[in-house]
Design a protein around this motif. Structure first.
Motif, short mmCIF file in Angstrom:
data_model
loop_
_atom_site.label_atom_id
_atom_site.label_comp_id
_atom_site.label_asym_id
_atom_site.label_seq_id
_atom_site.Cartn_x
_atom_site.Cartn_y
_atom_site.Cartn_z
N UNK A 295 0.82 -1.21 0.00
CA UNK A 295 0.00 0.00 0.00
C UNK A 295 0.85 1.26 0.00
N UNK A 296 1.97 1.24 0.69
CA UNK A 296 2.86 2.40 0.68
C UNK A 296 3.42 2.64 -0.71
N UNK A 297 3.84 1.57 -1.37
CA UNK A 297 4.34 1.71 -2.74
C UNK A 297 3.23 2.14 -3.70
N UNK A 298 2.02 1.64 -3.46
CA UNK A 298 0.90 2.00 -4.33
C UNK A 298 0.58 3.49 -4.21
N UNK A 299 0.51 4.00 -2.99
CA UNK A 299 0.25 5.43 -2.81
C UNK A 299 1.37 6.28 -3.41
N UNK A 300 2.61 5.84 -3.22
CA UNK A 300 3.75 6.57 -3.79
C UNK A 300 3.64 6.63 -5.31
N UNK A 301 3.38 5.49 -5.94
CA UNK A 301 3.32 5.43 -7.40
C UNK A 301 2.14 6.22 -7.95
N UNK A 302 0.98 6.12 -7.27
CA UNK A 302 -0.20 6.85 -7.72
C UNK A 302 0.02 8.35 -7.63
N UNK A 303 0.61 8.81 -6.54
CA UNK A 303 0.87 10.24 -6.37
C UNK A 303 1.91 10.74 -7.38
N UNK A 387 -7.02 7.39 -15.70
CA UNK A 387 -6.83 6.09 -15.06
C UNK A 387 -6.24 6.24 -13.66
N UNK A 388 -5.24 7.09 -13.51
CA UNK A 388 -4.61 7.21 -12.20
C UNK A 388 -5.52 7.92 -11.21
N UNK A 389 -6.45 8.73 -11.68
CA UNK A 389 -7.43 9.35 -10.79
C UNK A 389 -8.35 8.30 -10.18
N UNK A 390 -8.70 7.30 -10.97
CA UNK A 390 -9.51 6.19 -10.46
C UNK A 390 -8.75 5.45 -9.36
N UNK A 391 -7.48 5.19 -9.62
CA UNK A 391 -6.64 4.49 -8.65
C UNK A 391 -6.54 5.28 -7.34
N UNK A 392 -6.24 6.57 -7.47
CA UNK A 392 -6.04 7.41 -6.28
C UNK A 392 -7.29 7.44 -5.42
N UNK A 393 -8.45 7.62 -6.07
CA UNK A 393 -9.70 7.68 -5.31
C UNK A 393 -10.00 6.36 -4.62
N UNK A 394 -9.65 5.25 -5.26
CA UNK A 394 -9.90 3.92 -4.68
C UNK A 394 -8.95 3.63 -3.52
N UNK A 395 -7.71 4.06 -3.64
CA UNK A 395 -6.72 3.78 -2.60
C UNK A 395 -7.09 4.43 -1.27
N UNK A 396 -7.76 5.58 -1.31
CA UNK A 396 -8.15 6.24 -0.08
C UNK A 396 -9.00 5.31 0.79
N UNK A 397 -9.89 4.57 0.14
CA UNK A 397 -10.76 3.65 0.88
C UNK A 397 -10.08 2.32 1.15
N UNK A 398 -9.49 1.74 0.14
CA UNK A 398 -8.88 0.41 0.25
C UNK A 398 -7.71 0.42 1.23
#
Length: 483
Positions: A295-303, A387-398
């Motif tokens: 999750x840390x890597x996912x948030x880093x990559x999405x941002x 696409x990355x906006x979808x990811x970012x919004x989903x990561x907040x919840x997941x």
């Protein structure tokens, strides 16, 4: 950072023994009534101005519009174009280009400082006081930006702006969520859309007022309505409940009920208690270590991908105003996709992140084969931002649901911090990497694969303790590692 948790706890409550059940109280006071509607509209304004301030440097630091500006030394700025950009005003060419990356990163450094500082203040002194402090930082930063005399004073002003934005967004979100009770899901679209609309409005503002100092003064004026909002919106009843101030809780709930035209009600008390907090070091041990790492890597990559594409608007196409507006506009359908798919068992959080991480990564990497500045490159980059906006919004919840209540705030703080660090790095990637968009796309693609290792959380109760994760809620890969 603890206040971030309240955005995601869903039907759970952080309460003390025999505390007033504020969720049931809000339902009895009219549910999602007129008061909640107006509060949601009012508290969308901070997100609107956060969107403007976050991408202000796209226009403040854009390349001058006159010929020969890249020559060494830079020729004098033509009359009529003076003050349009800090590049020409402070001669930031001929070996001084790194100043631009530092000035842009300064804002994200401020966000990194502001989120935990104001989040802690929100818990200790109330949501409204924290929002006031954030607004003061925002207003002071806007004035400081407008009167900056050089790169150093400008960078300091951007740090202050980042502190204000970092605190304002989270505090407004939390205050709004605590008034909506069980209807919090509406914030998933109102806050993100408000931010996107602010980014689109920035294009109009910059077009109508090309002077970067005028744009900073406009941010100051747009921040003033926050002071009016804070005068009207009462303090959070949940915050009062956590402080055992039943008198204030009842006063706020009575005010909400009167505003909604609901009858007076008898308060309901809850006997639930807060789970014992776990030390942050527990995140380094099984079964949390794999989740925390991914999750840390996912948030880093999405941002990194999101802000890299947003800040790169000046290099896409010939009209920076249109490109920036289109970049923000594509976020609207992205959030609609999230709302429509995130709770579907067949799709859920996991497949949304996996699918659109791969899509964003592919879009960024494929731009290397397209003509620089052409229509095809611009369209591909816009799809990447979608696409990355979808990811970012989903990561907040997941990213919240994967961790138990006893350590969720610390886990969210770690993920948020990684995202802010990525925001600081993004400007340097754009100015230093030989193929910037490829460098944005590779981490996104990698994280698309890593997200396959995580558990789907749709329809599952969020865990309260680490012990709950040793059962069926642990991902298959974690079970195998344990065996």
């Amino acid at each position: 950072l603890i206040s971030t948790l309240l955005c995601f706890v869903g039907p759970q409550r952080i309460v003390v023994d025999m505390a007033i059940d504020t969720d049931k109280g809000l339902e009895a006071a009219g549910g999602f009534g007129q008061f909640q509607t107006l509060v949601t509209i009012a508290l969308a304004w901070p997100w609107f101005i956060c969107g403007i301030q976050s991408l202000l440097f796209v226009f403040v630091g854009m390349a001058p519009s006159f010929e020969g500006w890249q020559n060494c030394p830079m020729p004098p700025t033509p009359v009529g174009l003076q003050g349009h950009t800090v590049v020409s005003d402070w001669q930031l060419t001929c070996g001084k280009e790194d100043y631009l990356a530092v000035m842009s990163s300064a804002f994200f450094f401020g966000v990194l400082l502001g989120a935990p500082f104001v989040g802690s203040l929100s818990d200790s002194h109330g949501r409204k006081n924290a929002l006031l402090v954030s607004t003061v930082f925002f207003l002071v930063a806007s004035v400081a930006t407008a009167v900056s005399t050089g790169p150093y004073t400008f960078a300091f002003a951007r740090v202050l702006a980042g502190i204000g934005v970092g605190g304002m967004g989270i505090t407004a979100f939390v205050l709004n969520a605590e008034f909506l009770g069980t209807h919090r899901s509406v914030l998933g679209i109102t806050t993100n859309l408000s931010f996107a609309v602010g980014c689109m409005f920035l294009s109009l503002l910059a077009f109508r007022s090309p002077s970067w100092r005028s744009q900073a003064w406009a941010c100051f004026l747009l921040g003033l309505p926050n002071l009016v909002i804070m005068r009207w919106v009462p303090e959070s009843p949940k915050w009062y409940a956590c402080r055992d101030d039943d008198e204030q809780v009842l006063a706020v709930l009575a005010y909400v009920a009167k505003f909604n035209g609901a009858p007076l009600f008898e308060p309901t008390y809850s006997h639930e208690s807060t789970p014992e907090p776990a030390p942050l070091s527990a995140i380094l041990k099984h079964p949390l270590n794999l989740r925390a790492a991914v999750m840390t890597m996912a948030w880093f990559s999405a941002s990194l991908c999101y802000y890299g594409l947003a800040l790169n608007a000046g290099s896409m196409g010939s009209n920076i105003y249109l490109t920036n507006a289109l970049g923000a506009a594509v976020e609207t359908p992205a959030y609609l996709v999230v709302i429509g798919c995130i709770d579907r068992p067949a799709i859920g959080r996991k497949m949304l992140c996996v699918t659109f991480f791969f899509a964003a990564g592919a879009a960024c990497v494929n731009t290397v084969m397209l003509s620089p500045g052409g229509t095809a490159e611009t369209a591909t980059a816009l799809f990447g931002r979608f696409a990355i906006s979808i990811v970012f919004a989903t990561l907040y919840l997941w990213g919240a649901e994967l961790f138990p209540t006893c350590i969720r705030s610390g886990a969210l703080g770690l993920q948020s911090m990684s995202a802010r660090v990525a925001g600081m790095i993004a400007p340097f990637v754009l100015t230093s990497a030989p193929s910037p968009l490829v460098m944005l796309g590779i981490p996104a693609t990698i994280c698309g694969g890593l997200c396959l290792l995580m558990d789907e959380t749709v329809g599952k109760k969020m865990p309260d303790t680490i012990e709950e994760l040793t059962g069926e809620h642990v991902p298959l890969v974690s079970k195998k590692l344990k065996e």
